[in-house]
Design an enzyme around this catalytic site. Structure first.
Site, mmCIF file in Angstrom:
data_model
loop_
_atom_site.group_PDB
_atom_site.id
_atom_site.type_symbol
_atom_site.label_atom_id
_atom_site.label_comp_id
_atom_site.label_asym_id
_atom_site.label_seq_id
_atom_site.Cartn_x
_atom_site.Cartn_y
_atom_site.Cartn_z
ATOM 1 N N GLU A 109 0.817 -1.215 0.000
ATOM 2 C CA GLU A 109 0.000 0.000 0.000
ATOM 3 C C GLU A 109 0.850 1.264 0.000
ATOM 4 O O GLU A 109 0.502 2.260 -0.655
ATOM 5 C CB GLU A 109 -0.945 -0.019 1.205
ATOM 6 C CG GLU A 109 -2.056 -1.043 1.046
ATOM 7 C CD GLU A 109 -2.927 -1.195 2.273
ATOM 8 O OE1 GLU A 109 -3.947 -1.887 2.185
ATOM 9 O OE2 GLU A 109 -2.581 -0.622 3.335
ATOM 10 N N HIS A 164 -10.278 0.291 0.691
ATOM 11 C CA HIS A 164 -10.628 -0.456 1.894
ATOM 12 C C HIS A 164 -12.129 -0.749 1.969
ATOM 13 O O HIS A 164 -12.546 -1.668 2.664
ATOM 14 C CB HIS A 164 -10.164 0.292 3.152
ATOM 15 C CG HIS A 164 -8.684 0.214 3.363
ATOM 16 N ND1 HIS A 164 -7.793 0.991 2.656
ATOM 17 C CD2 HIS A 164 -7.939 -0.571 4.182
ATOM 18 C CE1 HIS A 164 -6.558 0.698 3.043
ATOM 19 N NE2 HIS A 164 -6.618 -0.249 3.962
#
Length: 209
Positions: free
Chosen positions: A131, A164
């Site tokens: 990420e 997410h």
């Protein structure tokens, strides 16, 4: 590797890594083994993305030298700032948007780790590495030349929150903005990685106890 090839290759590889476990589960019904496959997939993916990063030329704000003591201090500071940003954003979500307090994403991770402890590696180490390389270095780092630092941080952070996908858009955006600042301020993607890993580790380990 050219400045154009790195972001394209990184993003394509990340999408492949991200979608692979679900795709394999769809075709072969992996069941509980999905999380073992995901862990292996994330570890390999993190290694490949890091290898691409190591072959890339430094961005204009990245620094070659940074002391370990200084780096550790920024890692801790980044994690603390991310916690504060998360708390403030979560309160805003509750008061203004009447959002639920819990995170479906975090709850799922905790549930999996309780039965599959090895998933800690994916959650605390591999996922933060990927990420940070994708949302901070590629999206935030490369977009700056087109949108400026603030614009790049906002775009990268909103996309990070959307990835997410658990309804806490403001919370994840705030966390990402902190990591963008840490990365830009120190010029070291390893520092924002460290802050991200530390935050995930504390959240998960505290929740498990």
């Amino acid at each position: 590797m050219s400045a154009r090839q790195t972001p394209i290759l990184t993003l394509i590889l990340y999408l492949f890594i991200y979608l692979l476990p679900a795709t394999l589960n769809h075709w072969w019904q992996l069941g509980a083994q999905t999380y073992l496959v995901t862990t292996i997939d994330y570890i390999i993916g993190a290694g490949l993305l890091y290898a691409i990063y190591r072959r890339d030329a430094p961005l204009t704000f990245e620094k070659k030298a940074f002391g370990w003591t200084q780096a550790f201090g920024w890692i801790v500071l980044g994690a603390l700032a991310a916690f504060v940003g998360q708390m403030v954003a979560r309160m805003i979500e509750i008061v203004i948007f009447h959002s639920v307090t819990s995170s479906a994403n975090t709850n799922l991770i905790l549930t999996v780790i309780k039965s599959q402890p090895y998933f800690l590696i994916a959650s605390i180490i591999a996922a933060p590495i990927m990420e940070e390389l994708v949302f901070r270095r590629i999206l935030f780092g490369y977009l700056q030349r087109f949108t400026g630092v603030v614009g790049a941080a906002l775009i990268a952070s909103v996309l990070f929150a959307a990835a997410h996908a658990d309804g806490h858009l403001l919370t994840y955006t705030a966390i990402s903005l902190v990591f963008c600042y840490i990365y830009h301020r120190t010029g070291q993607i390893a520092v924002s990685m460290g802050s991200h890993m530390l935050m995930n580790a504390v959240v998960i380990l505290v929740a498990l106890h």
